[in-house]
Design an enzyme around this catalytic site. Structure first.
Site, PDB file in Angstrom:
ATOM      1  N   CYS A 197       0.794  -1.222   0.000  1.00  0.00           N
ATOM      2  CA  CYS A 197       0.000   0.000   0.000  1.00  0.00           C
ATOM      3  C   CYS A 197       0.828   1.273   0.000  1.00  0.00           C
ATOM      4  O   CYS A 197       0.394   2.289  -0.541  1.00  0.00           O
ATOM      5  CB  CYS A 197      -0.963  -0.019   1.188  1.00  0.00           C
ATOM      6  SG  CYS A 197      -2.195  -1.346   1.057  1.00  0.00           S
ATOM      7  N   VAL A 198       2.014   1.257   0.600  1.00  0.00           N
ATOM      8  CA  VAL A 198       2.860   2.446   0.552  1.00  0.00           C
ATOM      9  C   VAL A 198       3.361   2.676  -0.870  1.00  0.00           C
ATOM     10  O   VAL A 198       3.340   3.803  -1.388  1.00  0.00           O
ATOM     11  CB  VAL A 198       4.023   2.342   1.550  1.00  0.00           C
ATOM     12  CG1 VAL A 198       5.003   3.494   1.371  1.00  0.00           C
ATOM     13  CG2 VAL A 198       3.493   2.320   2.982  1.00  0.00           C
TER      14      VAL A 198
END
Length: 210
Positions: free
Chosen positions: A148-149
């Site tokens: 997700c980052v």
């Protein structure tokens, strides 16, 4: 950075800082930060939570906007095709695993919202929040670096924000993918730096606006 990438001019230009930064915190919900949950047993992520908590305290003192997200779904009907059992088992509205870690969230200051895909930007109101605050530079923290980052970093870049990833404020299940992904996005889209450098930039921002 390998010689081949350097010779091809990857990483040749820094992104740099703009006029106004904000911190975006990706998925530091207790599903990732408490060991009673399958995804919450990574010491690497635990260390990143502590570093992010320190960074956020300074960001708030400096008047830097903060937005934090968590991931949750209504039912199996709207959940994407995640290949992760823990997501299917726990990531539902109202489940305790979706609560923000108390070391991270400051509801009286932070903008906190739910997302449904890897990126903090995908079909969320965060761009409206950033526009209202006049933000042109995004500092990313959270987990996981390789998931997700990274997705959030690419979308931040695509929306035209100067994007910084605070290296020690991002965590993954294993350190290898963390380093590999930071190295790769650092070649292409973002500046990767330790949180100490981010703190200095926040303090400089406060001095300019005092």
């Amino acid at each position: 950075m390998s010689d081949d990438y350097s010779e091809a001019s990857y990483g040749a230009r820094p992104v740099g800082w703009g006029r106004k930064p904000a911190v975006l915190v990706v998925d530091f919900q207790v599903a990732f930060t408490r060991p009673e949950y399958p995804l919450g047993r990574s010491e690497h992520i635990h260390e990143a939570v502590e570093k992010t908590s320190e960074l956020l305290k300074i960001a708030r003192k400096c008047g830097v906007p903060v937005a934090s997200c968590y991931t949750a779904y209504h039912s199996q009907r709207d959940i994407p095709y995640w290949k992760i059992d823990a997501v299917h088992d726990h990531f539902y509205y109202g489940h305790p695993s979706t609560a923000m870690d108390e070391r991270i969230a400051e509801p009286d200051y932070d903008y906190i919202f739910c997302k449904s895909a890897p990126s903090i930007f995908f079909q969320t109101p965060v761009t409206t929040f950033l526009a209202k605050q006049g933000v042109d530079t995004v500092v990313l923290t959270g987990c996981t670096t390789s998931g997700c980052v990274r997705a959030s970093a690419i979308d931040s870049f695509s929306y035209g924000y100067r994007t910084i990833v605070a290296e020690d404020c991002s965590g993954d299940i294993e350190e290898g993918p963390h380093r590999d992904n930071l190295r790769d996005i650092g070649r292409r889209y973002v500046d990767v730096m330790p949180s100490a450098e981010v703190v200095k930039a926040f303090e400089d921002y406060r001095k300019r606006n005092d």
